[in-house]
Design an enzyme around this catalytic site. Sequence first.
Site, mmCIF file in Angstrom:
data_model
loop_
_atom_site.group_PDB
_atom_site.id
_atom_site.type_symbol
_atom_site.label_atom_id
_atom_site.label_comp_id
_atom_site.label_asym_id
_atom_site.label_seq_id
_atom_site.Cartn_x
_atom_site.Cartn_y
_atom_site.Cartn_z
ATOM 1 N N HIS A 1 100.996 81.569 31.867
ATOM 2 C CA HIS A 1 101.522 80.305 32.395
ATOM 3 C C HIS A 1 100.478 79.188 32.275
ATOM 4 C CE1 HIS A 1 104.771 78.600 35.281
ATOM 5 N NE2 HIS A 1 104.314 77.665 34.452
ATOM 6 N N GLU B 1 106.112 86.302 38.443
ATOM 7 C CA GLU B 1 104.697 85.901 38.417
ATOM 8 C C GLU B 1 104.084 86.028 39.802
ATOM 9 O OE1 GLU B 1 104.066 82.024 36.684
ATOM 10 O OE2 GLU B 1 105.424 82.500 35.043
ATOM 11 N N ARG C 1 110.628 78.809 32.429
ATOM 12 C CA ARG C 1 110.428 79.672 33.586
ATOM 13 C C ARG C 1 110.893 81.073 33.190
ATOM 14 N NH1 ARG C 1 107.574 76.320 35.139
ATOM 15 N NH2 ARG C 1 107.561 75.193 37.121
HETATM 16 C C1 GLV Z 1 104.651 74.136 34.864
HETATM 17 O O1 GLV Z 1 105.131 75.197 34.656
HETATM 18 C C2 GLV Z 1 105.393 72.991 35.300
HETATM 19 O O2 GLV Z 1 106.585 73.121 35.624
HETATM 20 O O3 GLV Z 1 104.819 71.913 35.345
#
Ligand code: GLV
Length: 317
Positions: free
Chosen positions: A283, A265, A236
């Site tokens: 992402h 984001e 993240r």
């Molecule tokens: C994607 O970022 C997830 O956490 O699955």
Amino acid sequence: MTIYVSRLLTDRAMVHLESLGMPVRIGGENPPTRTDLETGIAGASAAVVTLTERVDSALLTAAGEQLKVVANVAVGYDNIDVAAATAAGVTVTNTPGVLDRATADHTFALILATARRVLDGDRLLRSRQEWVWGPRMLVGLDVSSGATLGILGYGRIGRAIAQRAQAFDMTVLATARSRTPGTEEDGVRFVDTDTLLAESDVLSVLTPLTPQTRHLIDADALAKMKPTAYLVNTARGGVVDESALIDALHAGQIRGAALDVFENEPNVNPDLLDAPNLVLTPHIASAGEATRDAMGILAIDNAAAVLAGKPALNPVR
Ligand code: GLV
């Protein structure tokens, strides 16, 4: 008992949803606005949401007392106030396991792209500049000649990345809350965070975002890394202090980085776009076809289990 699904999932997942034969309310291709989210979830017994939806106590109140489960289509669940959900008697679930390989594949793609300067080469050619092979041209890290990979936050995805790294003859170090520094497992040596920072040629950030891990990779941490090291974040955005990373890249404090995730984001700090030696993807680490099907289906199955009065498959606490 209505199931609210905040966004269109993959075709296979949508067919799976239909097969439940329950009333559904489905959002669109794009993230819902806050108002659409509140309207969509109101009166629903289950909500299948993605990481673009913020599920806080105000939304839980807007949903109403009949809401039993919020199923996140992601393994990370920092978008959900789990404490508020638990207090409201709402089960929260995630999708662990099904995305390990895809996320590890993408992490490895980023490792190779940054260390072997794939995008620098692509940009050079597209700039239509003249070029000729040269012994000093676009030289990067020999990933498979004994380089050390450090995994910050070793879990299932870390394990999948370690397997790939071992196939590349990398030495693998890791940190994990549940492992004692000095121990070893499957050829991975557990160390403390400072050792990980100091010894890694490639640092792979995988720790979930929590109040404790926010800006874990800050200016101090970056200063502890080798000047020849690369940082790769597929966890993240908030785990890395982006301003500190931008400064470190400009100062040549580390050699390069790759980010799949961002602090705000979908906004990307414009200074990141101008930073040198940085590879960026939007992402997409789990964006494999079968993986995205499996994530959607697992989230739907979690919601269906709770609605049927059974235990959730993947509850989080
Ligand atoms: C994607 O970022 C997830 O956490 O699955």
